[in-house]
Design an enzyme around this catalytic site. Structure first.
Site, PDB file in Angstrom:
ATOM      1  N   TYR A   1       0.821  -1.215   0.000  1.00 55.07           N
ATOM      2  CA  TYR A   1       0.000   0.000   0.000  1.00 55.07           C
ATOM      3  C   TYR A   1       0.859   1.270   0.000  1.00 55.07           C
ATOM      4  O   TYR A   1       0.385   2.337  -0.348  1.00 55.07           O
ATOM      5  CB  TYR A   1      -0.935   0.033   1.219  1.00 55.07           C
ATOM      6  CG  TYR A   1      -2.039  -1.004   1.188  1.00 55.07           C
ATOM      7  CD1 TYR A   1      -2.302  -1.746   0.047  1.00 55.07           C
ATOM      8  CD2 TYR A   1      -2.818  -1.238   2.305  1.00 55.07           C
ATOM      9  CE1 TYR A   1      -3.303  -2.702   0.026  1.00 55.07           C
ATOM     10  CE2 TYR A   1      -3.828  -2.186   2.290  1.00 55.07           C
ATOM     11  CZ  TYR A   1      -4.065  -2.918   1.143  1.00 55.07           C
ATOM     12  OH  TYR A   1      -5.070  -3.859   1.122  1.00 55.07           O
TER      13      TYR A   1
ATOM     14  N   LYS B   1       3.368 -15.486   2.375  1.00 53.94           N
ATOM     15  CA  LYS B   1       3.307 -16.175   1.085  1.00 53.94           C
ATOM     16  C   LYS B   1       4.766 -16.414   0.690  1.00 53.94           C
ATOM     17  O   LYS B   1       5.230 -16.008  -0.383  1.00 53.94           O
ATOM     18  CB  LYS B   1       2.545 -15.285   0.080  1.00 53.94           C
ATOM     19  CG  LYS B   1       2.227 -15.944  -1.247  1.00 53.94           C
ATOM     20  CD  LYS B   1       1.088 -16.946  -1.172  1.00 53.94           C
ATOM     21  CE  LYS B   1       0.906 -17.619  -2.529  1.00 53.94           C
ATOM     22  NZ  LYS B   1       0.053 -18.806  -2.488  1.00 53.94           N
TER      23      LYS B   1
ATOM     24  N   ASP C   1      -3.201 -18.102   1.438  1.00 53.20           N
ATOM     25  CA  ASP C   1      -4.341 -18.765   0.788  1.00 53.20           C
ATOM     26  C   ASP C   1      -4.914 -19.842   1.711  1.00 53.20           C
ATOM     27  O   ASP C   1      -6.132 -19.980   1.854  1.00 53.20           O
ATOM     28  CB  ASP C   1      -3.947 -19.335  -0.588  1.00 53.20           C
ATOM     29  CG  ASP C   1      -2.585 -19.998  -0.604  1.00 53.20           C
ATOM     30  OD1 ASP C   1      -1.818 -19.829   0.364  1.00 53.20           O
ATOM     31  OD2 ASP C   1      -2.276 -20.709  -1.572  1.00 53.20           O
TER      32      ASP C   1
ATOM     33  N   ASP D   1      -5.560  -6.754   5.789  1.00 50.86           N
ATOM     34  CA  ASP D   1      -6.751  -6.008   5.378  1.00 50.86           C
ATOM     35  C   ASP D   1      -7.866  -6.992   5.033  1.00 50.86           C
ATOM     36  O   ASP D   1      -9.012  -6.878   5.502  1.00 50.86           O
ATOM     37  CB  ASP D   1      -6.371  -5.165   4.148  1.00 50.86           C
ATOM     38  CG  ASP D   1      -7.449  -4.171   3.756  1.00 50.86           C
ATOM     39  OD1 ASP D   1      -8.473  -4.116   4.451  1.00 50.86           O
ATOM     40  OD2 ASP D   1      -7.266  -3.473   2.748  1.00 50.86           O
TER      41      ASP D   1
END
Ligand code: NAD
Length: 356
Positions: free
Chosen positions: A140, A191, A223, A247
């Protein structure tokens, strides 16, 4: 010296729900908790009083305070103001000003409200998860970013996932410390099989674990975490993750509970100072009607007592009182099932205070 709590009612239902949370804190104050209150406007209320959504008056109070309790900001009457003057800008400004980099979002489902969830009661009843999300870094904010024309003459969008070691360490410390105050189980979500940024994240979380040997750390790919949150959410205690994964996962976790009027949040900086607020907005549709559910704000006050005043016992006292009023059958309209008696915002506040 008294710990100072800045009280920022904000707009819409903000003043009503914050009034109840303040009354709860006043019970602790009467029983010896050494706190003092300072009131200041934020958002639309601040624009009306000072021409800015986060004026100097409010800045000075919040910078001096040990913790800030906020209702919510925003109301349709301010929608046509220039963007920098809109209430929501006040919220972004205070988060930045106080350097609040750690967002703590609990998702608790009280057994009495299990039917509010879209998942089966046996999957979610008694759920109690804390998501710790890094708030000021990641994709972000990473540079370079933007939309430009590349060497082939094609438009291209770019964002950059980026974390420094110190940024990962400081959020890690918050998460491990929070896990120590709970069931001592921390899941770090990454990840790392694909993204180097999160490979570093995983390495640093593992390293930090040596400073918190009583906490059991496990790692999970994002995931899989998304799947597990729906399949078997009660396996989690504290979850720590970066800004973008957090988020998404914190919204997913909060919706396991099904009721927006019950969800508190905290945003902390390195000194333990924090901004505490319900996860919902200012609900202009019911503002001024004494109908709003004050429990998310009351539970935010409990988080304030736990994380900024370091008083676990007093925090539990508030949380237990909330559990008790639900057991006793008190419901505001947003959490009532058919046929149940509905109480007002202030009656719910009274019930919590009696239960304390
Ligand atoms: P909202 O959360 O204010 O309301 C959504 C729905 O939930 C409404 O029907 C509302 O009545 C209900 N609701 C919310 N809180 C409730 C409570 N405590 N008790 C009972 N019912 C409750 O979201 P929205 O309608 O999208 O936004 C309204 C305003 O709030 C906008 O101006 C928005 O910008 C602002 N907002 C502020 C914050 C914040 O201050 N952190 C967050 C989100 C939205």
């Amino acid at each position: 010296m008294s710990k100072v709590i800045a009280i920022l009612p904000g707009d819409g239902i903000g003043p009503e729900i914050v009034r109840e949370a303040r009354r709860v804190l006043e019970v602790l104050q009467k029983d010896g908790l050494d706190i003092a209150f300072e009131d200041a406007p934020l958002g639309g209320a601040a624009y009306d009083a000072y021409g800015s959504p986060y004026p100097e008056f409010t800045q000075n109070i919040c910078r001096r305070a040990d913790a800030v309790l906020l209702g919510a900001v925003g109301s349709p009457q301010y929608d046509n103001l220039d963007r920098p003057l809109r209430p929501e800008r006040g919220l972004l400004a205070i988060r930045k000003d106080l350097n609040l980099f750690a967002n703590l979002r609990p998702a608790v489902l009280y057994p009495e409200l299990a039917n509010a969830s879209t998942l089966k009661p046996e999957v979610v009843s008694g759920l109690d998860i804390l998501i710790v999300r890094e708030l000021t870094g990641d994709i972000y904010f990473g540079q370079p970013r933007g939309i430009s024309v590349n060497e082939n003459g094609e438009r291209e969008g770019i964002n950059t996932m980026r974390y420094t070691e110190s940024e990962i360490r400081r959020i890690g410390h918050i998460a491990f410390a929070a896990a120590q105050k709970r069931n001592k189980k921390l899941t770090s979500v990454d990840k790392a099989n694909v993204l180097e940024t999160t490979e570093l994240w995983k390495e640093i979380m593992t390293d930090l674990n040596r400073e918190y040997p009583d906490v059991t750390l496990n790692h999970m790919y994002v995931d899989n975490a998304a799947m597990q949150l729906v399949k078997n959410p009660k396996q989690f205690d504290v979850v720590v993750t970066g800004n973008i994964f957090g988020d998404i996962l914190s919204d997913q976790a909060s919706m396991l509970t099904g009721s927006i009027g019950m969800l508190p949040s905290a945003s902390l900086n390195e000194t333990g100072k924090g901004l505490y607020e319900p996860s919902h907005g200012s609900a202009p549709d019911i503002a001024g009607q004494n109908k709003a559910n004050p429990l998310a704000t009351i539970l935010s006050a409990a988080m304030l007592v736990r994380y900024s005043l370091n008083n676990e016992q007093a925090a539990c006292r508030i949380e237990k009182a909330v559990g008790k009023v639900l057991q006793q059958g008190y419901r505001t309209a947003d959490i009532a099932e058919k046929g149940m008696k509905i109480v007002s915002c202030s009656e719910m506040g009274d019930a919590v205070i009696n239960a304390m």
